[in-house]
Design an enzyme around this catalytic site. Structure first.
Site: not given
Ligand code: G3I
Ligand code: 9MR
Length: 584
Positions: A188, A511, A553, A562
């Site tokens: 993103d 991604h 992939d 991603e």
């Molecule tokens: O903290 C809970 C834990 O208590 C629980 O046991 C576990 C069970 O699944 O979940 C944990 O939470 C997770 C959290 O990350 C911390 O590890 C969530 O399920 C999981 O959905 C969450 O994922 C994060 C994701 O964003 C969604 O928020 C990823 O770590 C994080 O790397 C990812 O980061 C994104 C940014 O938001 C936007 N930019 C891209 C980036 C990479 O995808």
């Molecule tokens: O592209 C977004 C990615 O960087 C994030 O990790 C992810 C979770 O927050 O969300 C992606 O964006 C998606 C959005 O959450 C839902 N609509 C589709 C988007 C991807 O094209």
């Protein structure tokens, strides 16, 4: 005996067939031989994994140039993997140390090329760091540096709005501020301080731990040749952006610089959506304090080239700490925030709820840089810290690493570094005992290793073990760290080498908006894909759904495919460590 001769005759026939018939990609993939596709140092432990192997236990390595068999061996007893129904046998060819390119052949087929060379990781090391250059916001990537992936500058971020959640007396909602530069977070186009925190800490540690190696590493970036190591030039690009994220009035740090919603699949800068600085948070402010304190230490060595920078960083770190002291638990709760303020912000939250680790890390970095351990006296700083694998929301180990590298700074303080070291060693030994025997990796301690960004779990395990190696000089920790590099480079249940542009079969459809929108067939190189994640939060179609095979992939799959700055950083560190250790 008879059997063995028959088997080896069959093997010879097979080798002849395989070497003279051009095999299609799918045929190779079906062979089920999973191997580090990038390279091995001559003296390294070398294993390949044959999945669902059957009874044929003979294997050979054939030199691709001479077509000679250079090594023959027997596969191990079968093992059922802990995280899928895959049964494996291991091919151990560690004693093959002659430099060359080989193919491993077994009744199941042939492997991708195996490269044994003292330069095993030199290209990968550069590519992994160069990936940050491709993330640069606000500046064009010019062809002499970016090659095929040159592009115009995106998101100038010179007119960013203060979001209502971040309004203050001096900066009411709608105030225009400038926050240019930095790196895009991931696939993103937003910039998040929390995730920059662990990323910068990891990259700065790579330099701090292996300066001799990085001083010589040339990355061909615009600043190359300016008398500052290239890796530090690249880090500086994000550091300068981070400095803009601090409110000069009070030292607090905004959680992120972001669109309200994720951009579509377009190149950087195509959309002109407003950008916002959103709410200050304690997690962002403490991560910022830690990074600035560490950066001050590192850049102090370059005061001639960068006059005043180290002082500015330390000043920023101190005033961030001061804000945190007055605001010890301001969490970033995006959904709650959106109930009160508009526009609603729906980009990445990085919403951490447990801050004792951020307190610890910031206190340690400030103590080392200032030579004053008063930061440890703050009531929020716990000095009995349980080790864990670092991630954006768990940074205790970042404090461990720095405290153990600078033990003398803590003499007579609340922090017992002797105990920290014992705890780290005990934890590392547990990692060595665990893991997944079916792939001979440290990765796979439990199913919990396979989270969103699981490949960064593997790399952070490596980084932790490398720290233990640096502190004990016991090679077993370094070898264990290398096993996880083999994992991300192909010795895993998916058979992918997870770094774009490396190995033979690597992700093509990450991604990552630029890779999806640029019309270029090849993805931007040097990125570590997230990796298997049975959570499959993206709801895409996955060909396999077991714990260690839940990977696809496809651009659709942001939960497994991603890429992100915090995932590449421990890859950089781990390869840098191996390269440094391998210098003559
Ligand atoms: O903290 C809970 C834990 O208590 C629980 O046991 C576990 C069970 O699944 O979940 C944990 O939470 C997770 C959290 O990350 C911390 O590890 C969530 O399920 C999981 O959905 C969450 O994922 C994060 C994701 O964003 C969604 O928020 C990823 O770590 C994080 O790397 C990812 O980061 C994104 C940014 O938001 C936007 N930019 C891209 C980036 C990479 O995808
Ligand atoms: O592209 C977004 C990615 O960087 C994030 O990790 C992810 C979770 O927050 O969300 C992606 O964006 C998606 C959005 O959450 C839902 N609509 C589709 C988007 C991807 O094209």
């Amino acid at each position: 005996m008879q059997m063995t001769i028959k088997n080896s005759e069959m093997l010879m026939k097979l080798i002849q067939v395989l070497l003279f018939v051009a095999l299609s990609e799918s045929c190779i993939a079906q062979s089920g031989i999973h191997i580090n596709q990038v390279g091995y140092y001559p003296e390294a432990a070398k294993y390949a994994v044959v999945s669902n192997p059957g009874e044929d236990i003979d294997f050979s390595l054939v030199n691709t140039e001479t077509k000679q068999i250079v090594f023959s061996g027997k596969l191990s007893e079968p093992v059922l993997s802990k995280f899928s129904n895959t049964i494996t046998r291991i091919a151990d060819f560690s004693s093959l140390s002659k430099a060359g390119t080989y193919i491993l052949v077994n009744g199941r087929g042939q492997s991708y090329p195996v490269n044994i060379t003292p330069a095993a990781f030199s290209g990968l090391s550069k590519a992994a760091i160069k990936s940050y250059y491709y993330h640069r916001v606000s500046m064009p990537l010019k062809a002499p540096f970016a090659g095929l992936w040159s592009r115009p500058g995106g998101h100038p971020d010179d007119r960013v709005l203060i979001h209502p959640s971040a309004a203050s007396d001096k900066r009411p909602a709608g105030t225009v501020v400038s926050s240019p530069g930095g790196w895009y977070d991931a696939g993103d186009y937003n910039k998040y301080i929390v995730n920059s925190g662990i990323t910068m800490g990891t990259l700065l540690s790579a330099y701090e731990d292996f300066p001799a190696y990085y001083k010589k590493l040339h990355l061909n970036i615009p600043e190359s040749g300016n008398d500052i190591p290239d890796i530090l030039d690249e880090i500086l690009y994000n550091l300068r952006w981070m400095l803009t994220m601090q409110d000069p009035a009070d030292g607090g740090v905004y959680h992120k610089c972001t669109n309200a919603k994720f951009d579509g699949i377009v190149m950087p800068g195509v959309t002109k959506e407003p950008r916002y600085l959103v709410q200050k948070s304690t997690a962002a402010t403490l991560d910022f304090a830690a990074v600035m304190a560490q950066a001050s230490r590192v850049y102090a060595g370059f005061s001639k080239q960068l006059p005043g920078l180290a002082d500015s960083c330390l000043k920023a770190a101190r005033s961030a700490w001061g804000w945190a002291e007055n605001n010890p638990a301001v969490l970033y709760r995006q959904d709650e925030m959106n109930k009160t303020f508009s526009p609603a912000i729906t980009t990445g939250a990085y919403g951490d709820r447990e801050l004792s680790d951020e307190w610890f890390w910031a206190a340690v970095e400030l103590s080392v840089t200032t030579g004053n351990t008063r930061y440890l006296e703050n009531e929020n700083v716990k000095t009995e810290v349980t080790p864990n694998i670092p991630s954006w929301n768990k940074v205790d180990m970042m404090g461990y690493y720095t405290a153990l590298k600078h033990r003398s700074a803590f003499a007579g303080s609340r922090l017992n570094t002797g105990r920290l070291l014992d705890t780290l060693i005990t934890y590392s030994n547990r990692l060595l005992e665990g893991g997944n025997p079916a792939f001979r990796t440290v990765m796979g301690q439990s199913a919990r290793d396979f989270i969103w960004g699981s490949n960064s779990v593997a790399m952070n395990q490596s980084m932790l073990l490398i720290h233990t190696f640096l502190l004990t000089r016991e090679e077993k920790y370094l070898h264990a760290a290398a096993s996880n590099l083999d994992y991300v480079l192909g010795r895993n249940a998916t058979g992918y080498c997870f770094v774009t542009g490396s190995g033979t079969r690597s992700p093509m459809h990450i991604h990552h908006r630029p890779s999806a929108a640029d019309g270029i067939g090849l993805p931007v190189p040097g990125y570590l894909a997230g990796g298997p994640n049975p959570g499959r939060q993206d709801k895409c179609e996955y060909p396999h759904t077991e714990t260690e095979t839940s990977y696809v992939d496809s651009y659709c799959s942001y939960a497994s495919n991603e890429i992100a700055i915090n995932w590449n950083a421990p890859l950089v560190y781990a390869i840098g460590a191996l390269e440094d250790n391998h210098q003559p």
